[in-house]
Design an enzyme around this catalytic site. Sequence first.
Site, PDB file in Angstrom:
ATOM      1  N   LYS A  35       9.340   8.907 -16.152  1.00 24.94           N
ATOM      2  CA  LYS A  35       8.109   8.942 -16.667  1.00 24.94           C
ATOM      3  C   LYS A  35       7.763   9.988 -17.841  1.00 24.94           C
ATOM      4  CE  LYS A  35       6.230   6.376 -12.923  1.00 24.94           C
ATOM      5  NZ  LYS A  35       5.208   6.501 -11.812  1.00 24.94           N
ATOM      6  N   CYS A  58       0.963   6.698  -6.090  1.00 21.58           N
ATOM      7  CA  CYS A  58       0.611   6.078  -7.503  1.00 21.58           C
ATOM      8  C   CYS A  58      -0.772   6.398  -8.060  1.00 21.58           C
ATOM      9  CB  CYS A  58       0.510   4.555  -7.175  1.00 21.58           C
ATOM     10  SG  CYS A  58       2.056   3.806  -6.676  1.00 21.58           S
ATOM     11  N   CYS A  65      -5.508   3.832  -5.638  1.00 13.52           N
ATOM     12  CA  CYS A  65      -4.227   2.754  -5.944  1.00 13.52           C
ATOM     13  C   CYS A  65      -4.530   1.428  -5.742  1.00 13.52           C
ATOM     14  CB  CYS A  65      -2.794   3.096  -5.480  1.00 13.52           C
ATOM     15  SG  CYS A  65      -2.870   2.967  -3.722  1.00 13.52           S
ATOM     16  N   CYS A 118      -0.157   4.507   0.657  1.00 16.02           N
ATOM     17  CA  CYS A 118       1.058   4.938   1.208  1.00 16.02           C
ATOM     18  C   CYS A 118       1.447   6.270   0.601  1.00 16.02           C
ATOM     19  CB  CYS A 118       1.954   3.820   1.028  1.00 16.02           C
ATOM     20  SG  CYS A 118       3.072   3.944  -0.609  1.00 16.02           S
ATOM     21  N   ARG A 152       3.159  -5.887 -15.735  1.00 21.35           N
ATOM     22  CA  ARG A 152       2.755  -4.657 -16.230  1.00 21.35           C
ATOM     23  C   ARG A 152       3.041  -4.566 -17.746  1.00 21.35           C
ATOM     24  NH1 ARG A 152       4.950   0.126 -12.852  1.00 21.35           N
ATOM     25  NH2 ARG A 152       3.479  -0.653 -11.368  1.00 21.35           N
ATOM     26  N   LYS A 164      13.314   5.550 -11.762  1.00 25.32           N
ATOM     27  CA  LYS A 164      12.511   5.425 -12.790  1.00 25.32           C
ATOM     28  C   LYS A 164      12.223   6.736 -13.542  1.00 25.32           C
ATOM     29  CE  LYS A 164       9.104   4.281  -9.749  1.00 25.32           C
ATOM     30  NZ  LYS A 164       7.818   4.077  -8.982  1.00 25.32           N
ATOM     31  N   CYS A 215       0.057  -4.994  -2.881  1.00 28.11           N
ATOM     32  CA  CYS A 215       1.046  -4.026  -2.977  1.00 28.11           C
ATOM     33  C   CYS A 215       1.771  -4.331  -1.556  1.00 28.11           C
ATOM     34  CB  CYS A 215       0.629  -2.479  -2.917  1.00 28.11           C
ATOM     35  SG  CYS A 215       2.168  -1.500  -3.113  1.00 28.11           S
ATOM     36  N   ARG A 222       9.490   4.596 -18.611  1.00 29.38           N
ATOM     37  CA  ARG A 222       8.506   3.646 -18.378  1.00 29.38           C
ATOM     38  C   ARG A 222       7.267   3.992 -19.451  1.00 29.38           C
ATOM     39  NH1 ARG A 222       7.656   2.234 -12.782  1.00 29.38           N
ATOM     40  NH2 ARG A 222       9.563   2.136 -11.831  1.00 29.38           N
TER      41      ARG A 222
HETATM   42 FE1  SRM Z   1       3.440   3.388  -8.552  1.00 31.72          FE
HETATM   43  C1  SRM Z   1       5.572   1.662  -6.669  1.00 31.72           C
HETATM   44  C2  SRM Z   1       1.139   0.654  -8.647  1.00 31.72           C
HETATM   45  C3  SRM Z   1       1.524   4.964 -10.933  1.00 31.72           C
HETATM   46  C4  SRM Z   1       4.806   6.477  -7.653  1.00 31.72           C
HETATM   47  N1  SRM Z   1       3.651   1.420  -7.673  1.00 31.72           N
HETATM   48  C5  SRM Z   1       4.611   0.905  -7.066  1.00 31.72           C
HETATM   49  C6  SRM Z   1       4.415  -0.514  -6.898  1.00 31.72           C
HETATM   50  C7  SRM Z   1       4.966  -1.406  -7.980  1.00 31.72           C
HETATM   51  C8  SRM Z   1       4.744  -1.060  -5.502  1.00 31.72           C
HETATM   52  C9  SRM Z   1       6.302  -1.607  -5.437  1.00 31.72           C
HETATM   53  O1  SRM Z   1       7.140  -0.865  -5.744  1.00 31.72           O
HETATM   54  O2  SRM Z   1       6.354  -2.742  -4.885  1.00 31.72           O
HETATM   55  C10 SRM Z   1       2.779  -0.502  -6.843  1.00 31.72           C
HETATM   56  C11 SRM Z   1       2.328  -1.922  -7.414  1.00 31.72           C
HETATM   57  C12 SRM Z   1       0.829  -2.197  -6.606  1.00 31.72           C
HETATM   58  C13 SRM Z   1       0.298  -3.272  -7.010  1.00 31.72           C
HETATM   59  O3  SRM Z   1      -0.201  -4.317  -6.368  1.00 31.72           O
HETATM   60  O4  SRM Z   1      -0.451  -3.427  -8.236  1.00 31.72           O
HETATM   61  C14 SRM Z   1       2.537   0.430  -7.757  1.00 31.72           C
HETATM   62  N2  SRM Z   1       1.762   2.854  -9.648  1.00 31.72           N
HETATM   63  C15 SRM Z   1       0.918   1.669  -9.220  1.00 31.72           C
HETATM   64  C16 SRM Z   1      -0.195   1.668 -10.233  1.00 31.72           C
HETATM   65  C17 SRM Z   1      -0.668   0.387 -10.741  1.00 31.72           C
HETATM   66  C18 SRM Z   1      -1.248   2.361  -9.630  1.00 31.72           C
HETATM   67  C19 SRM Z   1      -2.623   2.376 -10.139  1.00 31.72           C
HETATM   68  O5  SRM Z   1      -3.580   2.464  -9.224  1.00 31.72           O
HETATM   69  O6  SRM Z   1      -2.870   2.468 -11.345  1.00 31.72           O
HETATM   70  C20 SRM Z   1       0.306   2.765 -11.415  1.00 31.72           C
HETATM   71  C21 SRM Z   1       1.065   1.761 -12.287  1.00 31.72           C
HETATM   72  C22 SRM Z   1       1.487   2.824 -13.565  1.00 31.72           C
HETATM   73  C23 SRM Z   1       1.961   2.236 -14.840  1.00 31.72           C
HETATM   74  O7  SRM Z   1       1.176   1.584 -15.364  1.00 31.72           O
HETATM   75  O8  SRM Z   1       2.973   2.269 -15.054  1.00 31.72           O
HETATM   76  C24 SRM Z   1       1.390   3.451 -10.552  1.00 31.72           C
HETATM   77  N3  SRM Z   1       3.308   5.163  -9.247  1.00 31.72           N
HETATM   78  C25 SRM Z   1       2.320   5.670 -10.209  1.00 31.72           C
HETATM   79  C26 SRM Z   1       2.333   7.014 -10.305  1.00 31.72           C
HETATM   80  C27 SRM Z   1       1.293   7.986 -10.920  1.00 31.72           C
HETATM   81  C28 SRM Z   1       1.982   8.147 -12.388  1.00 31.72           C
HETATM   82  O9  SRM Z   1       3.096   7.882 -12.716  1.00 31.72           O
HETATM   83  O10 SRM Z   1       1.020   9.059 -13.252  1.00 31.72           O
HETATM   84  C29 SRM Z   1       3.301   7.745  -9.216  1.00 31.72           C
HETATM   85  C30 SRM Z   1       3.396   8.952  -8.843  1.00 31.72           C
HETATM   86  C31 SRM Z   1       4.219   9.794 -10.012  1.00 31.72           C
HETATM   87  C32 SRM Z   1       5.728   9.649  -9.744  1.00 31.72           C
HETATM   88  O11 SRM Z   1       6.330   8.459 -10.374  1.00 31.72           O
HETATM   89  O12 SRM Z   1       6.237  10.410  -8.852  1.00 31.72           O
HETATM   90  C33 SRM Z   1       3.798   6.276  -8.731  1.00 31.72           C
HETATM   91  N4  SRM Z   1       5.090   3.740  -7.382  1.00 31.72           N
HETATM   92  C34 SRM Z   1       5.497   5.261  -7.323  1.00 31.72           C
HETATM   93  C35 SRM Z   1       6.417   5.240  -6.064  1.00 31.72           C
HETATM   94  C36 SRM Z   1       7.316   6.305  -5.560  1.00 31.72           C
HETATM   95  C37 SRM Z   1       8.314   6.871  -6.536  1.00 31.72           C
HETATM   96  C38 SRM Z   1       9.146   7.893  -5.996  1.00 31.72           C
HETATM   97  O13 SRM Z   1       9.745   8.741  -6.720  1.00 31.72           O
HETATM   98  O14 SRM Z   1       9.180   7.983  -4.495  1.00 31.72           O
HETATM   99  C39 SRM Z   1       6.792   3.793  -6.023  1.00 31.72           C
HETATM  100  C40 SRM Z   1       7.546   3.369  -4.870  1.00 31.72           C
HETATM  101  C41 SRM Z   1       9.089   3.293  -5.578  1.00 31.72           C
HETATM  102  O15 SRM Z   1       9.439   3.455  -6.813  1.00 31.72           O
HETATM  103  O16 SRM Z   1       9.946   3.247  -4.682  1.00 31.72           O
HETATM  104  C42 SRM Z   1       5.728   3.131  -6.747  1.00 31.72           C
HETATM  105 FE1  SF4 Z   2       1.279   0.679  -3.027  1.00 32.94          FE
HETATM  106 FE2  SF4 Z   2       1.702   3.011  -2.327  1.00 32.94          FE
HETATM  107 FE3  SF4 Z   2       1.581   2.757  -4.766  1.00 32.94          FE
HETATM  108 FE4  SF4 Z   2      -0.316   2.424  -3.447  1.00 32.94          FE
HETATM  109  S1  SF4 Z   2       0.687   4.213  -3.387  1.00 32.94           S
HETATM  110  S2  SF4 Z   2       0.263   1.244  -4.962  1.00 32.94           S
HETATM  111  S3  SF4 Z   2       0.038   1.348  -1.449  1.00 32.94           S
HETATM  112  S4  SF4 Z   2       3.411   2.102  -3.435  1.00 32.94           S
END
Ligand code: SRM
Ligand code: SF4
Length: 564
Positions: free
Chosen positions: A213, A482, A433, A478, A74, A211, A439, A143
């Site tokens: 943001k 994201c 997502c 899930c 990323r 993390k 994922c 990030r």
């Molecule tokens: Fe996310 C984890 C994809 C934005 C909340 N996110 C993941 C992982 C890395 C899965 C993992 O940990 O193994 C996913 C990878 C999937 C894949 O195959 O690519 C993933 N997140 C994404 C992306 C690619 C979704 C998308 O459709 O674009 C976004 C990448 C953003 C970037 O460039 O940095 C992405 N993730 C977000 C957002 C939205 C935002 O920030 O605007 C959120 C919700 C906001 C937040 O952070 O609260 C988000 N991702 C999570 C979480 C839950 C965090 C939490 O506080 O519980 C996880 C899991 C974790 O961190 O344990 C996670």
């Molecule tokens: Fe993976 Fe859940 Fe984030 Fe979708 S919302 S990319 S399933 S961690």
Amino acid sequence: MTTPEKPLDKNEALKAASDGLRGNIAQELAEPTDHFTAETVNLLKFHGMYQQDDRDKRQKTPDGIKKEYSLMLRGRIPGGRLTASQYAVWDDLASQYGSGSLRLTTRQSVQLHGVLKKNVKQTIRAINKALLSTIAACGDVVRNVTEAHNPLGRDDLAQLAEVSDLLSDHFKPRSGAYAEIWLDDQLQHELQEEITDQSEPIYGETYLPRKFKIGVTLAGDNGIDLYTNDMGFAATIGENGKIDGYFVFAGGGLGMSHNRPTTFPRVADLLGWVPAEALIPIAEGIVIVQRDHGDRTNRKHARLKYLIHDRGVDWFRSEVESRAGVQFDVEKKLPEWNTPSYLGWQRQANGKTWALGFHTLSGRIIDRPGYPLKSALREIITTYDLNVQITADQDLILLGITDEAKAAIENRLAELGINPESPATIYDRALACPALPTCGLAITESERYLPNLLPELQKILDELNLAHKAPVVRMTGCPNGCARPYSAEIGIVGRTLGAYAVFVGGDPEGTRIGDLLNDNVKAEELADLFRKLFRLWKTSGRPEESFGDFTHRVPVSELQRALA
Ligand code: SRM
Ligand code: SF4
């Protein structure tokens, strides 16, 4: 708050013992294996990558499940701004070392999936050669900083680039581990990267509890979903046309777990306004309060939103004020939010050039038979040397297009059969997502299911004559959130295999979290549920009301009764 009786989460010891994020990465990288160990995988996140496997290809064998490992990389791309040649580097790498697609993310970045361990170093070197990086794109650090979209090239919005670059650089890890492991001596020299072995002045040796943001926008423009960030800045413009201060927000975040009410999505609180020169002291104050008080015993309770929820916003505000030596102005009135569309052709503010807001469903840029999207974008961006901005809605804005180039681009897209417009209103702001197959946390399909669902929803909207008011729909595989489902008008969240929890009632401007309407709807029953809901909305007697406002105004229990 960290309670001393509770043991620290094991990640804390890992970070502390990592020697500035080095751990065993270099040793394991040199080994002829196809994957890294679990401990190293956790440290690799700070370097901008996740180890994954293609879940469609898992095989049961007598020795357990056989996986095809690869890495997802990323970018750290503040504001999603790329030059034409930088875009071309991502595009090349996706073909050369990745799985053939680029994935634009909800935080204005790019992901490459499917990079094999043996190719990861070359890939990172190529990214850095293009003056880009993957550092701290993941991990318990600040990030990628998101920034308001600026399709028109407006001067007020353009100033935000400096702000997000400043914040991004200020919170970049200082450890030399990244340069040492991934870039060789010559490249370090070319990039003037010094391996410093400096300690981390802001983070300390255990970095942040979780993390973190940051989003940056102009007050009034919420295209980046500011309220879902741990920390947000909404700039105000003074009489001289320059940024004179910021409304500061803190404590947004969306991740939750089903059936665990101690976890929840939350929108950020407004702490108040500060003058422009207080940007870094305030930003650092907020990060440091989270560093020192965030819960390091439980990663499900470690985000800043839980600290602010538990201790209260007044406590948090005064803690930040005393660390930063700056007082918030809590009287200044925040203007109304709106989310301007950037899609389609728009004349830029200079009156000479055009921007094209190019709709890409779920941000997936790939060549498919008969639809060569990836090649077309590369050709157009490089031929006309266009800067681009990736949007927080997983789209791409092509910038600085002359009249002649506009005509040529339109012809070329028509020749290739590529439609840069969103196909119908429900698509405009829909997000999904990646979920399956990459994922590791996905429970259900998301990106691969959205193309089935959207036409069904659009058909219902068309039938009911509601297409002009299409709600914001976001889907995830899930509950981690994201694609920001909880701040959308409709959030569809993977629940169990083939079934989703449905949230409604977020507002179109992203300032509110929706309510859980139904905890378990089978994929094939989603359209029927929305047909009933859209009918209720249509007959509610308030033609101006958005779907999100309607489902917020009517109590969930009443909606549930009406649906039953
Ligand atoms: Fe996310 C984890 C994809 C934005 C909340 N996110 C993941 C992982 C890395 C899965 C993992 O940990 O193994 C996913 C990878 C999937 C894949 O195959 O690519 C993933 N997140 C994404 C992306 C690619 C979704 C998308 O459709 O674009 C976004 C990448 C953003 C970037 O460039 O940095 C992405 N993730 C977000 C957002 C939205 C935002 O920030 O605007 C959120 C919700 C906001 C937040 O952070 O609260 C988000 N991702 C999570 C979480 C839950 C965090 C939490 O506080 O519980 C996880 C899991 C974790 O961190 O344990 C996670
Ligand atoms: Fe993976 Fe859940 Fe984030 Fe979708 S919302 S990319 S399933 S961690």
